[in-house]
Design an enzyme around this catalytic site. Structure first.
Site: not given
Lengths: 305, 304
Positions: A21, A69, A73, A99, A130, A133, A168, A196, A268
């Protein structure tokens, strides 16, 4: 010919390489380079109930063998996704995972519930939640750093949807196994490890963080050893399948994750550099199986001594 | 195993590029370099404003990780070559500067020719002006790269504009690299420097206004078309001038990118879908990099 097919709980994938994603757009962006149907599955960029504009620029900064990054979103929102993006994604002929990200449990639940109403619930093959994030106050990570909140969220979505659920997870926790078990207890079918790692880059001459949000999520080959350790640990400590993700650049990296216990992987950041990376990876995976005299790639899963 | 099973009807074409052979890689001024690469598919598809993404690492190395975007400076479809103008300032561009120059194909058994891993071209292009119009090209720094390609195209086009004027800005006279190449074209070239060491003393947009007030005064403003490419501050200043004077203007916008083809959502700029509408973060690589100045948000969304 050796088989690349894998089972992931209730899902059957023709090969173990999924597109992660946020690194694939909604598929159409990849069409100039390949048929998105070649992946074992595709996972769209996170969708929230309302459109999000994302963070200010610059949104990325390169670091040693990696990148931070802070996209934030950005997405067209759930309604526009159903109308403008989902129909095209369905035509690719591979597993389609949507996602979802929400500010509240209810938002995740509402999107999951409404997806059950599209095409008799057959519009998508699975949901990926998700809860990880790092770049938004409402990026889902507040759920993913707490076992109770993780379990509650997964339970609520489970009750609203018949679809397989991928949770995730964020690596930015002290004890990922407790979060992973909470997702499993809540009814998740698959664990995606990981999102991440929170990181930072500074321009010391300006006495300033390079990203306006100050911190960002680190991805790329720099994080592969970190993700690999978490996948190995969770695969041993949980009973549901794990999808490995983190810095995979080639087929050797895929094999490392499978040996560590992942049943499939997501690629990714490599796609930013080599948009056709999946094609090379699948060819090399075939070759590896032939070289090793194996009939199925599943024979590799969890074979670490 | 057939991987490309059923082709999906694709809305956008990016040529499947092979390795780009290094034809030459030479200094064109203090700090500036010109890299000529040979890859016919890219050379054919390149257009003024479009850009390519160069991998600045040896195969198998993941550091530096990301490709670097460069506007195409020139292309020769007949020869299958295209040119990139760059400054060796960062890790990626310093790597490029070290690319060996091996103009001839190697003898059998000889060393392989130097190649670069380049994908593209990506992005849209400048819209040609109507016949008889005045085309003003406003550039700063390596932002002159797509303007050179555009100037060459305009000079070669059958429907030439009535006149093409380049306005090139730099901090000082010794940083006006590339101007000599423009002076070889049948166009008018004007320069500005921040310190007054050459040409107009001031910003390049000051030079532009000076020309509009002096040389182009009294003309039909609908026959003036402006094309800009430079650092964000210059682009923003140009946007303001064009809006205030109600002149048609296209700006080639830059931003930090990760991918260059729309999957990372890093290189966004706030754009109106139509005049007077709300601003949305649009991907520069996919919907730009050339935008109608009227649709760009004041400030260009710059945070710093």
């Amino acid at each position: 010919m050796p088989s690349l097919a894998v089972t992931l709980g209730p899902l059957r994938a023709k090969n173990p390489v999924f597109s992660a994603s946020g690194t694939f757009g909604y598929g159409e962006e990849m069409e100039p380079f390949l048929n998105p149907g070649v992946y074992g599955g595709i996972i769209g960029k996170s969708i929230s109930i309302k459109p999000r504009g994302g963070n200010p620029t610059p949104r990325v900064v390169e670091t040693a063998s990696g990148m931070l990054n802070s996209i934030g979103l950005q997405n067209p929102g759930f309604d526009a996704f159903l109308r403008d993006y989902l129909p095209r994604m369905r035509g690719y002929g591979t597993l389609l995972v949507v996602n979802l990200v929400g500010d509240t449990v209810d938002e995740y639940v509402e999107m999951a519930r409404r997806l059950e109403e599209v095409e008799g619930g057959e519009a998508v093959d699975a949901l990926e939640l998700n809860i990880s994030c790092p770049n938004c106050p409402q990026g889902g990570m507040e759920f993913g750093i707490d076992p109770k909140a993780t379990r509650l969220l997964v339970e609520r979505v489970r009750a609203a949807s018949r679809k397989p659920i991928l949770a995730k997870l964020t690596p930015n926790v002290t004890d990922i196994v407790s979060i992973a078990r909470a997702a499993e207890d809540g009814g998740a079918d698959v664990l995606t490890l990981t999102n991440t790692f929170v990181g930072m880059a500074i321009d010391w001459r300006k006495r300033q963080a390079i990203l306006p949000a100050r911190t960002g999520g680190l991805s790329g080959p720099a994080i592969k050893p970190l993700s690999l350790r978490l996948v190995w640990q969770v695969a041993r400590g949980c009973n549901i399948p794990v999808m490995g993700i983190g810095g995979i650049m080639n087929a050797d990296d895929v094999m490392d994750f499978l040996v560590a216990g992942a049943r499939a992987v997501q690629i990714g950041t490599v796609q930013f550099v080599r948009p056709r990376a999946v094609l090379e990876i699948l060819e090399d995976l075939h070759r590896f199986l032939e070289e090793e005299g194996l009939d199925s790639i599943e024979q590799v899963v969890g074979t670490i001594k | 195993m057939t991987l490309e099973s059923t082709p999906v009807p694709c809305r956008r074409q990016i040529p499947e590029a092979g390795p780009s052979r290094v034809v030459f890689n030479r200094k064109v001024g203090p700090g500036w370099l010109l890299l000529r690469l040979e890859e016919p598919a890219i050379a054919r598809a390149a257009a003024p404003g479009s850009f390519v993404e160069v991998l600045c690492a040896v195969p198998g190395s993941y550091d530096p990780l990301l490709r670097r975007p460069f506007s195409v400076y020139d292309a020769d479809p007949a020869a299958g070559t295209y040119d990139l103008l760059y400054i060796a300032t960062g890790r990626g561009t310093r790597w490029m500067a070290a690319l060996p120059e091996l103009p001839e194909l190697p003898e059998e058994g000889g060393s392989p020719p130097a190649h670069a891993d380049v994908i593209g071209p990506f992005g849209n292009r400048f819209t040609p002006p109507p016949a008889g119009a005045t085309a003003l090209l406003v550039g700063g720094g390596v932002g002159v790269a797509p303007l050179y390609f555009f100037a060459r195209e305009l000079c070669a086009s059958r429907e030439r504009p009535a006149q093409v004027i380049l306005c090139m800005g730099a901090r000082a006279a010794d940083q006006l690299q590339g101007i000599e190449e423009f002076r070889k074209l049948p166009i008018r070239s004007e320069v500005s420097t921040d310190d007054g060491s050459a040409g107009f003393h001031g910003l390049v947009t000051g030079l532009l206004e000076h020309l509009l007030d002096r040389d182009l005064k009294g003309g039909d403003p609908r026959r003036i078309t402006i094309y800009g490419c430079g650092p964000t501050a210059m682009n923003e200043s140009l946007r303001r001038v064009a809006i205030e004077r109600k002149l048609w203007c296209e700006i080639c916008v830059e931003a930090r990118m990760a991918c260059g083809f729309g999957i990372c959502f890093a290189c966004v700029v706030p754009i109106q879908k139509s005049l007077g509408g709300a601003y949305y973060n649009r991907r520069i690589c996919l919907e730009g990099p050339v935008f109608d100045a009227r649709l760009l948000k004041p400030g260009l969304g710059e945070h710093e």
